[in-house]
Design a protein around this motif. Structure first.
Motif, mmCIF file in Angstrom:
data_model
loop_
_atom_site.group_PDB
_atom_site.id
_atom_site.type_symbol
_atom_site.label_atom_id
_atom_site.label_comp_id
_atom_site.label_asym_id
_atom_site.label_seq_id
_atom_site.Cartn_x
_atom_site.Cartn_y
_atom_site.Cartn_z
ATOM 1 N N GLU A 38 -37.311 -4.044 20.063
ATOM 2 C CA GLU A 38 -38.680 -3.566 19.860
ATOM 3 C C GLU A 38 -38.749 -2.044 20.028
ATOM 4 O OE1 GLU A 38 -43.174 -3.941 21.743
ATOM 5 O OE2 GLU A 38 -41.635 -5.372 22.375
ATOM 6 N N ALA A 39 -38.115 -1.526 21.084
ATOM 7 C CA ALA A 39 -38.119 -0.084 21.330
ATOM 8 C C ALA A 39 -37.442 0.669 20.186
ATOM 9 C CB ALA A 39 -37.435 0.225 22.659
ATOM 10 N N ALA A 40 -36.364 0.121 19.644
ATOM 11 C CA ALA A 40 -35.673 0.761 18.521
ATOM 12 C C ALA A 40 -36.575 0.809 17.292
ATOM 13 C CB ALA A 40 -34.374 0.032 18.207
ATOM 14 N N GLY A 41 -37.319 -0.253 17.062
ATOM 15 C CA GLY A 41 -38.253 -0.275 15.932
ATOM 16 C C GLY A 41 -39.373 0.734 16.103
ATOM 17 N N VAL A 42 -39.926 0.821 17.307
ATOM 18 C CA VAL A 42 -40.985 1.791 17.596
ATOM 19 C C VAL A 42 -40.458 3.213 17.408
ATOM 20 C CG1 VAL A 42 -42.417 2.752 19.448
ATOM 21 C CG2 VAL A 42 -42.311 0.272 19.120
ATOM 22 N N ALA A 43 -39.254 3.474 17.917
ATOM 23 C CA ALA A 43 -38.657 4.806 17.782
ATOM 24 C C ALA A 43 -38.420 5.145 16.310
ATOM 25 C CB ALA A 43 -37.349 4.881 18.572
ATOM 26 N N TYR A 44 -37.950 4.185 15.552
ATOM 27 C CA TYR A 44 -37.718 4.408 14.116
ATOM 28 C C TYR A 44 -39.028 4.762 13.420
ATOM 29 C CZ TYR A 44 -36.080 3.661 9.341
ATOM 30 O OH TYR A 44 -35.758 3.832 8.012
ATOM 31 N N ASP A 45 -40.073 3.975 13.715
ATOM 32 C CA ASP A 45 -41.374 4.196 13.085
ATOM 33 C C ASP A 45 -41.979 5.549 13.477
ATOM 34 O OD1 ASP A 45 -41.079 1.668 11.979
ATOM 35 O OD2 ASP A 45 -42.402 0.706 13.444
ATOM 36 N N ARG A 46 -41.736 5.966 14.699
ATOM 37 C CA ARG A 46 -42.299 7.226 15.201
ATOM 38 C C ARG A 46 -41.639 8.433 14.532
ATOM 39 N NH1 ARG A 46 -41.323 7.028 20.815
ATOM 40 N NH2 ARG A 46 -39.339 7.976 20.349
ATOM 41 N N GLY A 47 -40.364 8.340 14.243
ATOM 42 C CA GLY A 47 -39.697 9.484 13.620
ATOM 43 C C GLY A 47 -38.196 9.307 13.602
ATOM 44 N N TYR A 48 -37.687 8.719 12.564
ATOM 45 C CA TYR A 48 -36.258 8.475 12.441
ATOM 46 C C TYR A 48 -35.533 9.773 12.126
ATOM 47 C CZ TYR A 48 -31.893 6.659 10.440
ATOM 48 O OH TYR A 48 -30.579 6.408 10.157
ATOM 49 N N ALA A 49 -34.601 10.155 12.998
ATOM 50 C CA ALA A 49 -33.811 11.380 12.825
ATOM 51 C C ALA A 49 -32.346 11.051 13.092
ATOM 52 C CB ALA A 49 -34.298 12.469 13.778
ATOM 53 N N PRO A 50 -31.603 10.650 12.067
ATOM 54 C CA PRO A 50 -30.231 10.196 12.277
ATOM 55 C C PRO A 50 -29.298 11.253 12.855
ATOM 56 C CG PRO A 50 -30.685 10.424 9.924
ATOM 57 C CD PRO A 50 -31.990 10.607 10.652
ATOM 58 N N ASP A 51 -29.631 12.532 12.717
ATOM 59 C CA ASP A 51 -28.770 13.584 13.260
ATOM 60 C C ASP A 51 -29.061 13.874 14.731
ATOM 61 O OD1 ASP A 51 -27.415 13.939 10.851
ATOM 62 O OD2 ASP A 51 -28.918 15.350 10.116
ATOM 63 N N GLY A 52 -30.106 13.280 15.284
ATOM 64 C CA GLY A 52 -30.503 13.570 16.660
ATOM 65 C C GLY A 52 -29.454 13.218 17.697
ATOM 66 N N LEU A 53 -28.942 12.006 17.649
ATOM 67 C CA LEU A 53 -27.959 11.576 18.650
ATOM 68 C C LEU A 53 -26.670 12.393 18.578
ATOM 69 C CD1 LEU A 53 -27.261 9.705 20.985
ATOM 70 C CD2 LEU A 53 -26.437 8.056 19.293
ATOM 71 N N PRO A 54 -26.095 12.624 17.398
ATOM 72 C CA PRO A 54 -24.892 13.467 17.367
ATOM 73 C C PRO A 54 -25.143 14.889 17.878
ATOM 74 C CG PRO A 54 -25.100 12.254 15.309
ATOM 75 C CD PRO A 54 -26.359 12.025 16.089
ATOM 76 N N ARG A 55 -26.327 15.443 17.579
ATOM 77 C CA ARG A 55 -26.646 16.785 18.091
ATOM 78 C C ARG A 55 -26.761 16.770 19.615
ATOM 79 N NH1 ARG A 55 -30.545 17.047 13.993
ATOM 80 N NH2 ARG A 55 -32.148 16.850 15.565
ATOM 81 N N GLN A 56 -27.408 15.732 20.148
ATOM 82 C CA GLN A 56 -27.552 15.626 21.603
ATOM 83 C C GLN A 56 -26.173 15.497 22.255
ATOM 84 O OE1 GLN A 56 -29.671 12.164 22.947
ATOM 85 N NE2 GLN A 56 -29.649 12.825 25.079
ATOM 86 N N TRP A 57 -25.323 14.670 21.702
ATOM 87 C CA TRP A 57 -23.985 14.461 22.273
ATOM 88 C C TRP A 57 -23.162 15.750 22.207
ATOM 89 C CZ3 TRP A 57 -22.315 11.285 25.621
ATOM 90 C CH2 TRP A 57 -20.946 11.122 25.827
ATOM 91 N N ALA A 58 -23.241 16.455 21.075
ATOM 92 C CA ALA A 58 -22.498 17.714 20.925
ATOM 93 C C ALA A 58 -22.987 18.747 21.948
ATOM 94 C CB ALA A 58 -22.652 18.254 19.509
ATOM 95 N N ALA A 59 -24.299 18.815 22.161
ATOM 96 C CA ALA A 59 -24.849 19.758 23.140
ATOM 97 C C ALA A 59 -24.378 19.403 24.543
ATOM 98 C CB ALA A 59 -26.372 19.747 23.076
ATOM 99 N N LEU A 60 -24.340 18.125 24.844
ATOM 100 C CA LEU A 60 -23.879 17.681 26.161
ATOM 101 C C LEU A 60 -22.416 18.068 26.388
ATOM 102 C CD1 LEU A 60 -24.649 16.002 28.702
ATOM 103 C CD2 LEU A 60 -23.709 14.037 27.507
ATOM 104 N N LEU A 61 -21.596 17.882 25.384
ATOM 105 C CA LEU A 61 -20.176 18.199 25.509
ATOM 106 C C LEU A 61 -19.924 19.706 25.641
ATOM 107 C CD1 LEU A 61 -18.622 15.703 22.936
ATOM 108 C CD2 LEU A 61 -18.603 15.536 25.434
ATOM 109 N N ARG A 62 -20.801 20.512 25.054
ATOM 110 C CA ARG A 62 -20.633 21.970 25.099
ATOM 111 C C ARG A 62 -21.309 22.617 26.304
ATOM 112 N NH1 ARG A 62 -22.101 21.774 19.183
ATOM 113 N NH2 ARG A 62 -20.105 21.794 18.124
#
Length: 133
Positions: A38-62
């Protein structure tokens, strides 16, 4: 070089989220699959940004280590962490709590990276107490 993430359908995002999130729950904890979906569906409907997670992970690693910057802080702080978190070891929470003067540390046995519903009342109490401080 950034890699463009493929666009997935809502159903594909929900399925992928359920698959990935299952690993964030500690063994023995109830798997709250319906809530995750349900949370994944709500998040998708609110604003799907497929590049968000890779950007967050890259920032964390750097990101540089910030532990030293926490030393000497004296402000109301509550740090919560799962003892069985496989994403970030619980000792990191201990280090942060030790660095921040007067910090309250809550390490939950049996909890992974996800916050199980049975702990919500405890978390609300701790956050409320911290906010009032």
């Amino acid at each position: 070089m950034s890699v463009v993430q493929p666009r997935l359908s809502r159903a594909e995002v929900i399925e992928a989220s359920a698959t990935v999130q299952r690993h964030y729950y500690a063994d023995g904890r109830p798997w709250e699959e319906a809530w995750v979906r349900e949370a994944a569906g709500v998040a998708y409907d609110r604003g799907y940004a497929p590049d968000g997670l890779p950007r967050q992970w890259a920032a964390l690693l750097r990101a540089p280590d910030r532990l030293e910057r926490l030393r000497g802080l004296a402000l109301p702080t509550v740090i919560m962490h799962g003892r069985e978190d496989t994403s970030l070891h619980w000792r990191a929470a201990v280090e942060m709590a030790t660095a921040i003067e007067g910090a309250e540390l809550r390490v939950y046995a049996g909890m992974g990276h996800m916050l199980p519903e049975e702990l919500w009342p405890d978390v609300v109490t701790a956050v409320t107490r911290n906010a009032r401080a």
